[in-house]
Write a protein that holds these residues in place. Structure first.
Motif, PDB file in Angstrom:
ATOM      1  N   ALA A  36     -11.194  20.452  38.490  1.00 38.44           N
ATOM      2  CA  ALA A  36     -10.739  19.120  38.896  1.00 38.44           C
ATOM      3  C   ALA A  36     -11.670  18.512  39.931  1.00 38.44           C
ATOM      4  O   ALA A  36     -11.984  17.312  39.879  1.00 38.44           O
ATOM      5  CB  ALA A  36      -9.315  19.208  39.447  1.00 38.44           C
ATOM      6  N   ASP A  37     -12.157  19.322  40.877  1.00 35.64           N
ATOM      7  CA  ASP A  37     -13.044  18.793  41.909  1.00 35.64           C
ATOM      8  C   ASP A  37     -14.377  18.351  41.313  1.00 35.64           C
ATOM      9  O   ASP A  37     -14.905  17.286  41.665  1.00 35.64           O
ATOM     10  CB  ASP A  37     -13.265  19.870  42.976  1.00 35.64           C
ATOM     11  N   SER A  38     -14.951  19.137  40.422  1.00 35.56           N
ATOM     12  CA  SER A  38     -16.217  18.757  39.793  1.00 35.56           C
ATOM     13  C   SER A  38     -16.055  17.490  38.957  1.00 35.56           C
ATOM     14  O   SER A  38     -16.906  16.588  39.003  1.00 35.56           O
ATOM     15  CB  SER A  38     -16.732  19.907  38.912  1.00 35.56           C
ATOM     16  N   ALA A  39     -14.962  17.403  38.195  1.00 38.69           N
ATOM     17  CA  ALA A  39     -14.730  16.196  37.400  1.00 38.69           C
ATOM     18  C   ALA A  39     -14.515  14.979  38.292  1.00 38.69           C
ATOM     19  O   ALA A  39     -14.986  13.868  37.989  1.00 38.69           O
ATOM     20  CB  ALA A  39     -13.527  16.403  36.486  1.00 38.69           C
ATOM     21  N   ALA A  40     -13.821  15.159  39.424  1.00 39.34           N
ATOM     22  CA  ALA A  40     -13.606  14.045  40.346  1.00 39.34           C
ATOM     23  C   ALA A  40     -14.917  13.552  40.944  1.00 39.34           C
ATOM     24  O   ALA A  40     -15.110  12.346  41.136  1.00 39.34           O
ATOM     25  CB  ALA A  40     -12.640  14.462  41.456  1.00 39.34           C
ATOM     26  N   MET A  41     -15.840  14.468  41.246  1.00 40.11           N
ATOM     27  CA  MET A  41     -17.142  14.061  41.773  1.00 40.11           C
ATOM     28  C   MET A  41     -17.918  13.238  40.746  1.00 40.11           C
ATOM     29  O   MET A  41     -18.562  12.233  41.090  1.00 40.11           O
ATOM     30  CB  MET A  41     -17.957  15.291  42.173  1.00 40.11           C
ATOM     31  N   LEU A  42     -17.853  13.647  39.488  1.00 47.76           N
ATOM     32  CA  LEU A  42     -18.568  12.899  38.444  1.00 47.76           C
ATOM     33  C   LEU A  42     -17.986  11.505  38.280  1.00 47.76           C
ATOM     34  O   LEU A  42     -18.721  10.511  38.199  1.00 47.76           O
ATOM     35  CB  LEU A  42     -18.499  13.677  37.129  1.00 47.76           C
ATOM     36  N   THR A  43     -16.661  11.392  38.215  1.00 41.81           N
ATOM     37  CA  THR A  43     -16.053  10.072  38.041  1.00 41.81           C
ATOM     38  C   THR A  43     -16.246   9.203  39.278  1.00 41.81           C
ATOM     39  O   THR A  43     -16.451   7.987  39.173  1.00 41.81           O
ATOM     40  CB  THR A  43     -14.557  10.222  37.740  1.00 41.81           C
ATOM     41  N   GLU A  44     -16.211   9.799  40.461  1.00 43.42           N
ATOM     42  CA  GLU A  44     -16.428   9.022  41.679  1.00 43.42           C
ATOM     43  C   GLU A  44     -17.854   8.488  41.729  1.00 43.42           C
ATOM     44  O   GLU A  44     -18.084   7.338  42.118  1.00 43.42           O
ATOM     45  CB  GLU A  44     -16.142   9.886  42.909  1.00 43.42           C
ATOM     46  N   THR A  45     -18.825   9.320  41.354  1.00 38.91           N
ATOM     47  CA  THR A  45     -20.217   8.863  41.322  1.00 38.91           C
ATOM     48  C   THR A  45     -20.387   7.726  40.318  1.00 38.91           C
ATOM     49  O   THR A  45     -21.066   6.730  40.594  1.00 38.91           O
ATOM     50  CB  THR A  45     -21.144  10.033  40.965  1.00 38.91           C
ATOM     51  N   ALA A  46     -19.770   7.870  39.160  1.00 40.76           N
ATOM     52  CA  ALA A  46     -19.874   6.809  38.151  1.00 40.76           C
ATOM     53  C   ALA A  46     -19.259   5.513  38.656  1.00 40.76           C
ATOM     54  O   ALA A  46     -19.833   4.419  38.482  1.00 40.76           O
ATOM     55  CB  ALA A  46     -19.200   7.266  36.855  1.00 40.76           C
ATOM     56  N   ALA A  47     -18.099   5.585  39.306  1.00 41.55           N
ATOM     57  CA  ALA A  47     -17.444   4.380  39.812  1.00 41.55           C
ATOM     58  C   ALA A  47     -18.269   3.719  40.896  1.00 41.55           C
ATOM     59  O   ALA A  47     -18.405   2.479  40.938  1.00 41.55           O
ATOM     60  CB  ALA A  47     -16.055   4.738  40.337  1.00 41.55           C
ATOM     61  N   LYS A  48     -18.847   4.516  41.790  1.00 43.83           N
ATOM     62  CA  LYS A  48     -19.648   3.934  42.867  1.00 43.83           C
ATOM     63  C   LYS A  48     -20.891   3.245  42.316  1.00 43.83           C
ATOM     64  O   LYS A  48     -21.285   2.168  42.778  1.00 43.83           O
ATOM     65  CB  LYS A  48     -20.046   5.018  43.865  1.00 43.83           C
TER      66      LYS A  48
END
Length: 961
Positions: free
Chosen positions: A707-719
Motif C-alpha cells: 500500500a505504501d509503495s502504491a501510494a507513493m506512485l499515485t502521489e507522484t503522478a498526481a503531483k
C-alpha cells in the motif's frame, strides 16, 4: 617477472610504475642497486600504510652479519581524488633508531629470532641452521623487518594473512632449527604493546649440562613489546622466577629423551667452528647470569617488566643515545573532566529569522597530560545525543538530523532519548604520544558513531547554505585577507599547468621524512544513515511576508526546480525570480520541476558507510584528508543503487523489499521463540501465540508495504499532473493541504476514504469552475490574449484536475490502509514521531530584535504565525489563564481557551487603556476612536484577577506609547 623488467630509481627521483606481466601476482619487490643483495619479499600496493622489508645478501656472500631493512610507505597521492597511489622507499638505521620496529637485547644471552611462518624446512639437508634465523648479541639493538610482507597463500584461494599475523616473531635462545632452539622458542606479536614472553635458559641443558641448567631454573629472559615514539620495541631483559617442582622434573626428563629426531642437530664429536663459538657464548652468558643471581642483581618479574616497558635501569640506551638522559623529574600529571547536561545553538540568518536549532545533550570531555610531555596526552569526548531542528516554515520534517532510534525503543515516549553518557551516540578518543626526537607526532585515534537519521528538504539546504555563505563573507571582512579560496568565488582563473601541479604534488610528498604524523592506529567504526528527502511545501501569504522576499523566492525557485549546480554561490544554487515567457520555456520548466521532484524525493534510504582502519601509517594532514575523503566517497558511490531504489518516483522498491524481509523474519522467528518458551514453561500456548504474532507481522508488513509503495506512485503522478495544469495557484492550494499520514488525528482506512472522497469532489469542482474563472481572469489582465490563454488553461484543468482528484483519492485510501495496518504495531514509524527541542525563537518588534530565549514568547509567536497576524512581527503577549492576548507591531488579537478569535483591534483605533475593578470583577477597558455599531466606544476584556488586568493594561500602554 625477470630482472629485465626492473625499474631503477635513484635517490630523490620519481618514476611511474606499470605491471610488467598481468598474469603474475600483483606484488612488488625491491632491493638496493648493489651487488650481493636478494630481492625482498613481495608487498601489496593496495594496502595503505608502512611496512619494513628485510634486505638480505645472496648465499654466496659470506658476510651474513650485514642486515638491512627498507621502509615502504604506500599512501594516497594528494590531489588525485583518491585514485593515485604513491610508494615511498627509505632505508632504515641498522641500529633501529627511528625505524618501525626494533629489537633490543639487555640480557647476557644471544637471542635468535625470525618472522613466524617462514622457517627453513627442517628436513632439508642444509645443516647450517644459523641461516634460518637472525641473532642479536647481548647489548645489541637492531631494526626488525619482514622477510614475507604478504602471505603467498592469497593466491591459492586462501585469505591473506592479517597485519597481526605478519608481525608474529619467533624468539629462542638457540638457533631455531636446533633441539635447544625448538624447546626454547616462544612467539610474540609486535602489534600488541605490553605482550610478554619468557625464554628459559635452563632449556639449554645440552650445551650447559644438567648441573648448570638446574642453577638457571629460577631465571628467565623476559621479552616485552613497548613503544619508543613511532617505533615498536621488543626488549629482552633478565628476570627472576620462583622455581617450581614441575620445572625440575621437566629438566630431568629433557635429559633422558632418546633418540633425538634426525632433523634436530645434536652435539657430536665434529662440532663446527661457529657452533663451538656459540657454545662458548652460552657458557659465558650462564656464568654471568649465575653471578648476577647470586649477588641479587636480577629483578623480579614486576620490576623487570617495568624497566623493559619504560626503557629504564637495565634497559637504558647505550652509546650516543645514553647522552639524552633527562636530568629533570617526571613532571606533574594533570587531568580534567567536564560534564554538561547540554548545549543549544540557535542559527539565525540575516532576515533575521531562526533557521535551525542544534542541540547537544549529555556531553562529557576528559583530558589528561604531563607537564613535561613524558607520557601520552589522552583526550576523550562523548556526546549522548545530537539533534538539528528545522525551523523553516511549513517544513515537511521538523527534525533534520538525529540519531536513529532502535527497534526496542518505546514508541509511547517520543521525547525520550535512547542514548546517554552510558551509551553515547558519539565517542571520540585521541591519544598523543610525547614528541619523538625525530620530530614526528605519534597518535592513536578512535571514532564511534551510532546510526543516524537525516530528514531534509531542498529549501532548508539552500537557506542553511545561504547562512554559511553569509558567515563566510563576515569572516572575509573581519580578516581582511584576499588570499582565500571560498566556494562562492566568482574570480576568473587562468588555465592551470596540470602537469606542473602534479609534479609539485608528488615532489611535496616523496620524502618520508617530510611526514609529520605517525598513526599507530586509527579506527572509525562503520555506521548507517537513514536518508529521507521531501519536496518543498508552498509558503502562505503571511509566511512569505514574515520570511522576506529572498527567502520566499528561494522556496518558490526550489518548487519550480530552478536549480544551478556548479553555478552561482555555493555548491547548489537557485535561479531567483525567473519566469517562463515562451511556450518552449513553459515546457522546459514543467519538465524541470517534474525531474527535480522525482530525483529529490526518497523515503528511508539506508546508506551504509564502511569503517576505517589504519595501522603504522606515516602521513600528513593533506594525505590523511585525501584518504578519508576517497574512502567515504567510494562508500557513497556503493550506496547509489540503494538510494535510487528508495526514490518515491519508483515506489520505494527497497523499502518494500525491506518490509517483506522484516515480515518474513518475524514469520519464522516468532514461532521459534514461542516454541523455546513452551519447552521452558511446559505450556503449548506460547507456540500458538508465536505463530499468531509471526503470521500477523507477515500480513502487516506485506499489505502495508504494498500500500505504501502504491501510494507513493499515485502521489507522484498526481503531483506531476498538477504541474501540467499550468495553474500555479491550484498547485499551491493543493500543496497546502496536509498529507493524511502526517495527520495523526484519524489515520486509518475510514479517514483515508473520507479524505480521498473530499479531494475527488474538490478536483471536479476545480476543473468545472476553472473553465469559467480562468478566461475571465485572463481577460482582466491581458485582454484578448489573456482570454485565449485562460480558455486553454480552463479546458486543460477540466481534463486534468478531476483525474488529479481521483488519484489523490486513491492515494489517501492507500495511506489509510497502511496506517490502519501499521496502527497495530506500536513500534511503527518512530523516527517521524520525533519532536523539536523547543519552538521557534521569537523576534521582537519591527527590527526583529534578538533577546534571551523565552519559551512562553516562542510559543506565543508560533500561535501568532498561524493566525491572521501571521505576516506581522511579534511584540508581546499576556497569558490571562482562560484567554491569551497576542500583540503584534500593528494589532491586538485575543484568543479564547478553545482557540477562537475573541477580539482583533488595530492599534490605530485605540485611544487609551484603563483597568477597572468591580465586585469580584476585573477588566481592562480599551477605548476606541470611533464608537461601535451598538453605540459604545470601548471594548472590555475580562481578567481573572487584578494582577493580570494591570499587566495587560501596562503592555498595551507601552505599545501605544
Amino acid at each position: 617477472s625477470p630482472d629485465t623488467s626492473r625499474i631503477l630509481i635513484k635517490r630523490g627521483e620519481i618514476a611511474p610504475f606499470y605491471w610488467a606481466d598481468g598474469n603474475l601476482p600483483e606484488l612488488v619487490c625491491a632491493r638496493p642497486n648493489e651487488d650481493g643483495f636478494k630481492w625482498s619479499g613481495g608487498f601489496d600496493l593496495c594496502t595503505l600504510g608502512m611496512l619494513p622489508l628485510r634486505l638480505r645478501l645472496l648465499d654466496s656472500v659470506n658476510d651474513n652479519s650485514i642486515l638491512s631493512s627498507l621502509r615502504v610507505n604506500v599512501e594516497i597521492q594528494p590531489g588525485t581524488g583518491g585514485i593515485g597511489t604513491m610508494i615511498s622507499l627509505r632505508d632504515e638505521d641498522p641500529s633501529g633508531e627511528g625505524s618501525l620496529f626494533r629489537i633490543e637485547n639487555h640480557s647476557p644471552f644471544q637471542v635468535y629470532y625470525s618472522q613466524d611462518g617462514i622457517l627453513a624446512n627442517p628436513t632439508s639437508s642444509e645443516r647450517d641452521f644459523s641461516k634460518s634465523c637472525d641473532v642479536i648479541n647481548p647489548g645489541g639493538r637492531t631494526s626488525y623487518s619482514l622477510d614475507v610482507p604478504w602471505r603467498q597463500g592469497k593466491y591459492e584461494d586462501r585469505s591473506p594473512a592479517s597485519h597481526q599475523d605478519l608481525l608474529l616473531v619467533r624468539c629462542a635462545l638457540a638457533p631455531l632449527g636446533t633441539r635447544e632452539g625448538a624447546e626454547s622458542t616462544k612467539v610474540i606479536c609486535f602489534d600488541r604493546v605490553g605482550e610478554v614472553i619468557r625464554l628459559s635458559p635452563s632449556k639449554l641443558s645440552t650445551t650447559l649440562g644438567s648441573f648448570v641448567a638446574a642453577e638457571l631454573l629460577g631465571v628467565r629472559v623476559l621479552g616485552l613489546v613497548a613503544t619508543d615514539g613511532p617505533t615498536r620495541v621488543l626488549r629482552f631483559i633478565l628476570m627472576q622466577k620462583e622455581v617450581t617442582p614441575s620445572s625440575v622434573i621437566g629438566n630431568a626428563m629433557r635429559e633422558t629423551i632418546y633418540p633425538v629426531p634426525s632433523f634436530i642437530s645434536t652435539e657430536s664429536s665434529s662440532i663446527p667452528q661457529d657452533e663451538q663459538s656459540r657454545h662458548e657464548r652460552v657458557l659465558s652468558a650462564a656464568s654471568e647470569t649465575s653471578r648476577l643471581l647470586n649477588t641479587g642483581r636480577i629483578l623480579n618479574e614486576f620490576a623487570a617488566t617495568r624497566e623493559a616497558f619504560f626503557g629504564i635501569g637495565g634497559c637504558k640506551s647505550s652509546g650516543q643515545y645514553e647522552q639524552r638522559k633527562c636530568s629533570y623529574g617526571v613532571g606533574d600529571e594533570f587531568s580534567c573532566k567536564l560534564v554538561f547536561s547540554g548545549f543549544i545553538f540557535s542559527i539565525i540568518d540575516s532576515s533575521p529569522s531562526e533557521l535551525a536549532v542544534l542541540s547537544l545533550h549529555d556531553i562529557e570531555a576528559f583530558a589528561s597530560w604531563n607537564t613535561l610531555g613524558k607520557d601520552y596526552a589522552k583526550t576523550k569526548l562523548t556526546v549522548g545525543w545530537i539533534q538539528l531542528d528545522n525551523h523553516c516554515p511549513n517544513a515537511p520534517y521538523p527534525v533534520a538530523f538525529s540519531p536513529s532510534r532502535g527497534k526496542n525503543f518505546d514508541g509511547n515516549d517520543i521525547h525520550g532519548k535512547p542514548f546517554s553518557l552510558k551509551i553515547p551516540f558519539l565517542e571520540v578518543q585521541v591519544d598523543v604520544a610525547p614528541r619523538h626526537r625525530t620530530g614526528i607526532r605519534v597518535l592513536s585515534a578512535a571514532v564511534i558513531m551510532r546510526n543516524l537519521s537525516i530528514f531534509l528538504d531542498l529549501a532548508f539546504i539552500m537557506r542553511v547554505q545561504r547562512f554559511l555563505l553569509g558567515v563566510q563573507d563576515n569572516l572575509i571582512g573581519a580578516i581582511g585577507g584576499t588570499n582565500w579560496n571560498f566556494i562562492d568565488s566568482q574570480e576568473v582563473w587562468e588555465h592551470p599547468d596540470i602537469e606542473g601541479l602534479i609534479r609539485q604534488k608528488i615532489a611535496r610528498g616523496k620524502d618520508i621524512g617530510m611526514k609529520t604524523i605517525f598513526i599507530q592506529r586509527l579506527s572509525i567504526m562503520p555506521c548507517s544513515v537513514r536518508l529521507s528527502v521531501a519536496p518543498v511545501r508552498t509558503l502562505t501569504k503571511y509566511q512569505e511576508q514574515f520570511e522576506g522576499k529572498e527567502s520566499s523566492a528561494i522556496h518558490a525557485a526550489v518548487r519550480k526546480g530552478d536549480l544551478l549546480v556548479g553555478e552561482g554561490s555555493g555548491v547548489i544554487g537557485v535561479k531567483l525570480g525567473s519566469k517562463n515567457r515562451t511556450a518552449l520555456a513553459v515546457v522546459r520548466g514543467m519538465m524541470k520541476s517534474i525531474l527535480v521532484d522525482a530525483l529529490l524525493r526518497c523515503d528511508g534510504a539506508s546508506l551504509n558507510f564502511e569503517g576505517v582502519a589504519l595501522w603504522n601509517h606515516l602521513s600528513n594532514k593533506e594525505q590523511l584528508t585525501t584518504y578519508l575523503g576517497a574512502h567515504y566517497l567510494a562508500s557513497l558511490i556503493s550506496n547509489v543503487p540503494a538510494l535510487l531504489g528508495s526514490l518515491a518516483a519508483f515506489g520505494n522498491p527497497v523499502g518494500l523489499i525491506r518490509d517483506l524481509g522484516d515480515g518474513m523474519s518475524d514469520f519464522v522467528n516468532e514461532p521459534m521463540k514461542g516454541f523455546k518458551k513452551s519447552i521452558q514453561e511446559m505450556d503449548p500456548s506460547f507456540v500458538m501465540s508465536g505463530v499468531a504474532r509471526g503470521t500477523g507481522s507477515l500480513a502487516r508488513h506485506t499489505l502495508g508495504g504494498v500500500a505504501d509503495s502504491a501510494a507513493m506512485l499515485t502521489e507522484t503522478a498526481a503531483k506531476n499532473m498538477a504541474v501540467l495544469t499550468l495553474d500555479r495557484k491550484y498547485a499551491q492550494r493543493r500543496d497546502r493541504v496536509m498529507r493524511l499520514k502526517n495527520n495523526r488525528t484519524r489515520a486509518d482506512f475510514v479517514g483515508g476514504f473520507e479524505s480521498g472522497l473530499l479531494k475527488l469532489v474538490h478536483g471536479i469542482l476545480e476543473g468545472v469552475t476553472g473553465v469559467v474563472s480562468k478566461p475571465i481572469r485572463g481577460a482582466e489582465r491581458n485582454g484578448v490574449e489573456g482570454f485565449a490563454k485562460g480558455v486553454g488553461k480552463g479546458l486543460l484543468g477540466l481534463l486534468v484536475k478531476p483525474v488529479i482528484g481521483a488519484t489523490d483519492a486513491i492515494t489517501d485510501t492507500l495511506i489509510g490502509v497502511k496506517e490502519s495496518v501499521d496502527g497495530m504495531n506500536p513500534q511503527h514509524d518512530i523516527e517521524t514521531l520525533q519532536t523539536q527541542v523547543r519552538p521557534r525563537r521569537a523576534l521582537y518588534g519591527v527590527d526583529r530584535a534578538i533577546r534571551n530565549y523565552r519559551l512562553d514568547d516562542a510559543t506565543a509567536a508560533t500561535i501568532q504565525a498561524r493566525s491572521r497576524l501571521g505576516g506581522e512581527e511579534y511584540l508581546s503577549h499576556v497569558d490571562m489563564t482562560q484567554n491569551v492576548a497576542l500583540m503584534s507591531v500593528r494589532k491586538l488579537l485575543i484568543f479564547s481557551g478553545n482557540g477562537e478569535e475573541v477580539l482583533l483591534l488595530p492599534y490605530k483605533m485605540i485611544t487609551k487603556v484603563e483597568t477597572h475593578e468591580g465586585a469580584d470583577r476585573y477588566s481592562v477597558k480599551i477605548y476606541l476612536k470611533e464608537p461601535k455599531p451598538d453605540g459604545t466606544d470601548y471594548e472590555e476584556v475580562m481578567c481573572p484577577n487584578l494582577e493580570i488586568a494591570d499587566l495587560l493594561q501596562k503592555e498595551l500602554s507601552n505599545v501605544l506609547s
